[in-house]
Design a protein around this motif. Sequence first.
Motif, PDB file in Angstrom:
ATOM      1  N   LYS A 472       0.824  -1.198   0.000  1.00 52.41           N
ATOM      2  CA  LYS A 472       0.000   0.000   0.000  1.00 52.41           C
ATOM      3  C   LYS A 472       0.864   1.256   0.000  1.00 52.41           C
ATOM      4  CE  LYS A 472      -3.501  -2.500   2.645  1.00 52.41           C
ATOM      5  NZ  LYS A 472      -4.349  -2.545   3.852  1.00 52.41           N
ATOM      6  N   PRO A 474       1.954   5.372  -1.617  1.00 54.98           N
ATOM      7  CA  PRO A 474       2.377   5.988  -2.886  1.00 54.98           C
ATOM      8  C   PRO A 474       3.504   5.234  -3.575  1.00 54.98           C
ATOM      9  CG  PRO A 474       3.137   7.275  -1.000  1.00 54.98           C
ATOM     10  CD  PRO A 474       2.188   6.252  -0.473  1.00 54.98           C
ATOM     11  N   ASN A 476       3.598   2.026  -3.950  1.00 55.48           N
ATOM     12  CA  ASN A 476       3.068   0.831  -4.592  1.00 55.48           C
ATOM     13  C   ASN A 476       3.267   0.965  -6.099  1.00 55.48           C
ATOM     14  OD1 ASN A 476       1.103  -0.765  -6.072  1.00 55.48           O
ATOM     15  ND2 ASN A 476       0.144  -1.212  -4.109  1.00 55.48           N
ATOM     16  N   ASN A 479       0.355   2.188  -8.089  1.00 52.01           N
ATOM     17  CA  ASN A 479       0.125   3.621  -7.898  1.00 52.01           C
ATOM     18  C   ASN A 479       1.085   4.444  -8.744  1.00 52.01           C
ATOM     19  OD1 ASN A 479      -2.064   3.966  -6.133  1.00 52.01           O
ATOM     20  ND2 ASN A 479      -0.828   3.439  -4.356  1.00 52.01           N
ATOM     21  N   LEU A 482       0.121   4.163 -12.422  1.00 48.13           N
ATOM     22  CA  LEU A 482      -1.126   4.886 -12.645  1.00 48.13           C
ATOM     23  C   LEU A 482      -0.892   6.395 -12.632  1.00 48.13           C
ATOM     24  CD1 LEU A 482      -4.168   5.176 -12.908  1.00 48.13           C
ATOM     25  CD2 LEU A 482      -4.382   4.672 -10.467  1.00 48.13           C
ATOM     26  N   SER A 483      -0.092   6.868 -11.685  1.00 45.45           N
ATOM     27  CA  SER A 483       0.161   8.307 -11.582  1.00 45.45           C
ATOM     28  C   SER A 483       0.838   8.853 -12.839  1.00 45.45           C
ATOM     29  CB  SER A 483       1.010   8.608 -10.347  1.00 45.45           C
ATOM     30  OG  SER A 483       2.303   8.051 -10.474  1.00 45.45           O
ATOM     31  N   GLU A 515      -8.499  -2.764  -2.633  1.00 46.88           N
ATOM     32  CA  GLU A 515      -7.517  -1.681  -2.538  1.00 46.88           C
ATOM     33  C   GLU A 515      -7.715  -0.656  -3.652  1.00 46.88           C
ATOM     34  OE1 GLU A 515      -5.067  -0.823  -0.312  1.00 46.88           O
ATOM     35  OE2 GLU A 515      -6.233  -2.256   0.865  1.00 46.88           O
ATOM     36  N   CYS A 516      -7.983  -1.141  -4.847  1.00 49.46           N
ATOM     37  CA  CYS A 516      -8.179  -0.236  -5.984  1.00 49.46           C
ATOM     38  C   CYS A 516      -9.374   0.684  -5.760  1.00 49.46           C
ATOM     39  CB  CYS A 516      -8.379  -1.033  -7.269  1.00 49.46           C
ATOM     40  SG  CYS A 516      -6.895  -1.840  -7.892  1.00 49.46           S
ATOM     41  N   SER A 519      -8.188   2.785  -1.294  1.00 49.26           N
ATOM     42  CA  SER A 519      -7.009   3.657  -1.183  1.00 49.26           C
ATOM     43  C   SER A 519      -6.590   4.267  -2.519  1.00 49.26           C
ATOM     44  CB  SER A 519      -5.835   2.869  -0.571  1.00 49.26           C
ATOM     45  OG  SER A 519      -5.456   1.798  -1.407  1.00 49.26           O
ATOM     46  N   MET A 520      -6.903   3.603  -3.640  1.00 52.15           N
ATOM     47  CA  MET A 520      -6.532   4.110  -4.960  1.00 52.15           C
ATOM     48  C   MET A 520      -7.723   4.727  -5.690  1.00 52.15           C
ATOM     49  SD  MET A 520      -4.115   0.934  -6.228  1.00 52.15           S
ATOM     50  CE  MET A 520      -4.039   1.560  -7.900  1.00 52.15           C
ATOM     51  N   ASP A 523      -7.403   8.252  -7.929  1.00 53.81           N
ATOM     52  CA  ASP A 523      -6.665   8.141  -9.187  1.00 53.81           C
ATOM     53  C   ASP A 523      -7.370   7.192 -10.158  1.00 53.81           C
ATOM     54  OD1 ASP A 523      -4.781   9.911  -8.325  1.00 53.81           O
ATOM     55  OD2 ASP A 523      -3.224   8.421  -7.906  1.00 53.81           O
ATOM     56  N   LEU A 524      -7.920   6.113  -9.617  1.00 57.13           N
ATOM     57  CA  LEU A 524      -8.653   5.173 -10.464  1.00 57.13           C
ATOM     58  C   LEU A 524      -9.840   5.875 -11.128  1.00 57.13           C
ATOM     59  CD1 LEU A 524      -9.062   2.097 -11.263  1.00 57.13           C
ATOM     60  CD2 LEU A 524     -10.684   2.014  -9.365  1.00 57.13           C
TER      61      LEU A 524
END
Length: 662
Positions: A472, A474, A476, A479, A482-483, A515-516, A519-520, A523-524
């Motif tokens: 978990k 930033p 990850n 992440n 994706l960013s 998790e997606c 916590s994500m 951004d998702l």
Amino acid sequence: MSTPVQLYVYDLSNGLARQMSMQLTGRQIDGIWHTSVVVFGKEIFYGQGINITPPGKSHLGQPFRIVEMGETAIDEDTFEQYLSEMGQQFTADKASEALPLCTDITFNMSQSRSQYHLLDFNCNTFSNECIGFLTGGNIPDYIKSLPADFLSTPFGAALRPSIDAMFRGGAHSGLPTPPPEAVRAAAQVSPNPALATGLLESIAARASSSGYAESYIPTPAPTSPPTPVAADVKDCTDLTYFQSLLRDNRAVIAFFTSKTCGPCRVVEPVFQDLAKQKAKRNGGVVFAKVDLAVGAGAAVASRYGVRATPTFFFFLDGRKASTHELRGANAPELRTQVDLLLYEAFPPHPHRSISLPATDSIALKPILFTQIPNLDTLLSKLNEFIDAVSPWTGVLTQAQIKQALSKTVIPFLKASSTPPPPQPPTAPFDYWPALVLGLVSNLTVGDLFPLADIWRIALLNPKFSEWSAVKKGPQNPMNVLLSKALGSKDVPRNYLLTVLRMLSNAFSNTNLARECTTSMRNDLTAILVSSLLHENATVRTAAASLAFNVAAHFQKRRLERIESHGNIDPEEEDLDWELEIISALLEAIGRENASEDTVHRLTASLALLLRFSPFTRDLTPLMEVLRSRSVLTGKLQKGNTGGVTKVEIRKLITEVAEKLCP
């Protein structure tokens, strides 16, 4: 997220205290109580140090009673740290003793600060400390007050020196035993000193041992001891705990009873059956049993004016209406009152009564991108990008990264994708984040698509996706990748497409999907909303696939909630997020003219989100403004550009438009 906490209560005397306490002490003592705390799937107790074992697997066997102590918001890591610190106080007399046979973990510190004592410093002292840390509460008074009750008797006072001697030094050389002079002292106040001494020694052996201590007092003949409370019924023995149940639950059904009440025994099976059915199916519903003869049960009854048993009180949001009361063993009326209370507490979802065959036939299996490219070619392309970078920065050098890719990463992918799939080799995944950071720090976004594709393929492996679910924060790798897709307006199409497919594959694992969507989520949502309207049809299809996986994940979670608890709590979900996603889906459906399959996935996503949404009333104004019904029926016009022709898609669109859209 809160975790339930239970207190396991054992009778160290195996029923002898209940049978013989009156003749030995002149006072009725129902049991010599040993307790342990059960939380996070573990049973923790104090004997020869702090011991942890699977629930019900200690040397004492199954508990005599299970008491619900509420829930804790403290996480498991914090509690383990607390236990480690407590080990300095609650330890065995000798830290060098071998690990007990029944335990998985034992905390034994090198210097003993406190030694186990049957009366002064025992398992119940430890349990009370743990319960206080986890919930802020205390163990029941009838357990805490037992030593004082025992010592107030002549027999207890005479045996106090013996008990002190047993736990002052007996543990050094085996089971603690009382000195002869203590036996003589006990004989002066007990009609049966041999039995009294044997009972004491047996209790001491079972209390201080962490292994399978064998009692040499004969097991008494069965005398119909009190049966443990059913797992679905909360055993309330003090006012504080009862009021915590009222505070923390939407609905509480309280059964006031007593052991001498014949009608109570008749109606109790009905109460337990209702608890088994309703507490499992409805979230925030508690069935509580208050025995007026156990602990401070009489104080609970007095607080609510109960003077006769059986009496049932029905609470909603902590308050009892005058009509929510039933006296006597009227089983049909009890069932009716419970159903009325639950209907009031959890009114059915407005869509529960609507027939939606097309929506309900949607398979909730995630859409995955399983195509495996030529991995050697993929590696060659990535190495080409790596070699072109100068200067190279970071902890790992170019040579180290290329070696890791060729010797570990690519072989792992090949082993995972070879049909039939063998058991893939164990790979040291923990260094993969450093690998990703090194590549992301040096390569342009346009050169990163082979890396995202490696991650897409790896997520199809169950071990890898499970590992990824616990990485978990930033740093990850998901992440990070994706960013980079959100970092600029001109993200290369091939990289955006690969990241969308990677995110879709993340839904192959339930924990990673969670998790997606937690916590994500921000951004998702950002990449999903923007990609649904992308100019490229292939990107839009990948985005629609991701949208479907997200909606299917929420649908499965909602169905599980309905099955186990009866309804969905709006506080557990996010209205603003759902408004944003539904708006994006409707706009994407209206604009999509290139692919019927994309329209199908978008409409299915919309249907799944609307089916059991806890925000039906809140969504209505938005959907009216967006003309949701017109948007959908517009896709049924065969003569128009983008009109849908496939029969199954048309059925779904019609159903959603007519039954789920205002």
